[in-house]
Scaffold this active site. Sequence first.
Site, PDB file in Angstrom:
ATOM      1  N   GLY A   1      -2.738   9.030  -4.172  1.00 12.27           N
ATOM      2  CA  GLY A   1      -4.023   9.273  -4.824  1.00 12.27           C
ATOM      3  C   GLY A   1      -4.189  10.590  -5.537  1.00 12.27           C
ATOM      4  O   GLY A   1      -5.172  10.790  -6.244  1.00 12.27           O
TER       5      GLY A   1
ATOM      6  N   HIS B   1      -7.365   3.173   3.446  1.00 13.46           N
ATOM      7  CA  HIS B   1      -7.148   4.002   4.639  1.00 13.46           C
ATOM      8  C   HIS B   1      -8.473   4.323   5.365  1.00 13.46           C
ATOM      9  O   HIS B   1      -8.474   4.575   6.561  1.00 13.46           O
ATOM     10  CB  HIS B   1      -6.506   5.344   4.266  1.00 13.46           C
ATOM     11  CG  HIS B   1      -5.028   5.295   4.028  1.00 13.46           C
ATOM     12  ND1 HIS B   1      -4.475   4.707   2.917  1.00 13.46           N
ATOM     13  CD2 HIS B   1      -3.985   5.776   4.761  1.00 13.46           C
ATOM     14  CE1 HIS B   1      -3.160   4.827   2.960  1.00 13.46           C
ATOM     15  NE2 HIS B   1      -2.832   5.474   4.062  1.00 13.46           N
TER      16      HIS B   1
ATOM     17  N   ASP C   1       0.863  -1.192   0.000  1.00 13.40           N
ATOM     18  CA  ASP C   1       0.000   0.000   0.000  1.00 13.40           C
ATOM     19  C   ASP C   1       0.893   1.234   0.000  1.00 13.40           C
ATOM     20  O   ASP C   1       2.092   1.151   0.303  1.00 13.40           O
ATOM     21  CB  ASP C   1      -0.919   0.017   1.238  1.00 13.40           C
ATOM     22  CG  ASP C   1      -1.850   1.233   1.226  1.00 13.40           C
ATOM     23  OD1 ASP C   1      -2.496   1.485   0.193  1.00 13.40           O
ATOM     24  OD2 ASP C   1      -1.900   1.961   2.239  1.00 13.40           O
ATOM     25  N   SER C   2       0.297   2.384  -0.307  1.00 18.07           N
ATOM     26  CA  SER C   2       1.067   3.635  -0.287  1.00 18.07           C
ATOM     27  C   SER C   2       1.493   3.998   1.133  1.00 18.07           C
ATOM     28  O   SER C   2       2.361   4.840   1.317  1.00 18.07           O
ATOM     29  CB  SER C   2       0.218   4.763  -0.863  1.00 18.07           C
ATOM     30  OG  SER C   2      -0.874   5.012   0.004  1.00 18.07           O
TER      31      SER C   2
ATOM     32  N   GLU D   1      -2.368   9.354   7.742  1.00 14.13           N
ATOM     33  CA  GLU D   1      -0.936   9.019   7.847  1.00 14.13           C
ATOM     34  C   GLU D   1      -0.273   9.808   8.981  1.00 14.13           C
ATOM     35  O   GLU D   1       0.678   9.340   9.597  1.00 14.13           O
ATOM     36  CB  GLU D   1      -0.208   9.305   6.525  1.00 14.13           C
ATOM     37  CG  GLU D   1      -0.504   8.302   5.415  1.00 14.13           C
ATOM     38  CD  GLU D   1       0.135   6.925   5.617  1.00 14.13           C
ATOM     39  OE1 GLU D   1       1.193   6.813   6.272  1.00 14.13           O
ATOM     40  OE2 GLU D   1      -0.451   5.936   5.115  1.00 14.13           O
TER      41      GLU D   1
ATOM     42  N   CYS E   1     -11.107   3.193  -0.378  1.00 11.45           N
ATOM     43  CA  CYS E   1      -9.681   3.437  -0.105  1.00 11.45           C
ATOM     44  C   CYS E   1      -9.370   2.677   1.176  1.00 11.45           C
ATOM     45  O   CYS E   1     -10.144   2.739   2.141  1.00 11.45           O
ATOM     46  CB  CYS E   1      -9.436   4.934   0.092  1.00 11.45           C
ATOM     47  SG  CYS E   1      -7.787   5.308   0.735  1.00 11.45           S
TER      48      CYS E   1
END
Length: 273
Positions: A43, A189, A10-11, A154, A187
Amino acid sequence: MDNRPIGFFDSGLGGLTCIPYLMNALPNERIVYFGDTARTPYGSKATGTIRHFAFEITDFLASEGVKMIVIACNTVSATCLGELRERHPDLPVLGIISPAAHTVAEKCGAENRVGIIGTKVTIASGAYREKIGRLAPKLDIHEAPCPIFVPLIEEGIVDNEIMDLSVRHYLDGFIAESAIDTLVLGCTHYPLIKDNISRLYPKLDIIDPSQEVVASIEGSLSRSGLLAGEGGPSGHMFYASDLSENFVNMIDRIFKGTGFKVAFKNFDLEARV
Ligand code: DGL
């Protein structure tokens, strides 16, 4: 039977939201996870940039000897899943949008007004609309990009007013204008702010596809005879391109009391250029 690890990508820390479901369903499996925390968010980036990052990281996971790669990122799945499959012809490469679309098609009917939220790239790709449209052409679908959610998550800005304001900024108008009754978290997240969303919109049905993603991993491993057996190595490895406190704390929380061994490594992007 195959005791090699499963590679997750994942990012950042979004893909971690699938891990508790995976541990529950398949406790023998080992994970090598890569969160590209130094370059998150993906994104809002150009698709060529995302593709370049995804090639680099999946090459690294393949070099770690994984038996499967799970693209636990809607943005990457929407951008270049087909190319990643071509690049790694010997490995199953699983995306996240198809299992999510199946869940939506199963759970929703013509009476629903379905809202899909995701990153700018995911929403602009039309991947959800296309895949759900094929499975349930009559569903009434509306989409909204919510680009600020990932950077806040994040940073660990979740249980507070700033996140609530951001949620309201994107969703107040969207939900009211389109009379949305079901919201799909497009998403990985976003499950981390599911509580904020359900507190602010208590009547909304929220679909978090993470659990279904694990069902698709299990199906694929089982069909290819790749499920792990008992007695394999029990440790999981977590790489991040910028090993943040938030990343480490979140993984510690997920694994606390499970008895699994967890190791972390900073992945130095500079050293590999
Ligand atoms: N978890 C990623 C996804 O599912 C977030 C992408 C980003 O970094 O913006 O799309």
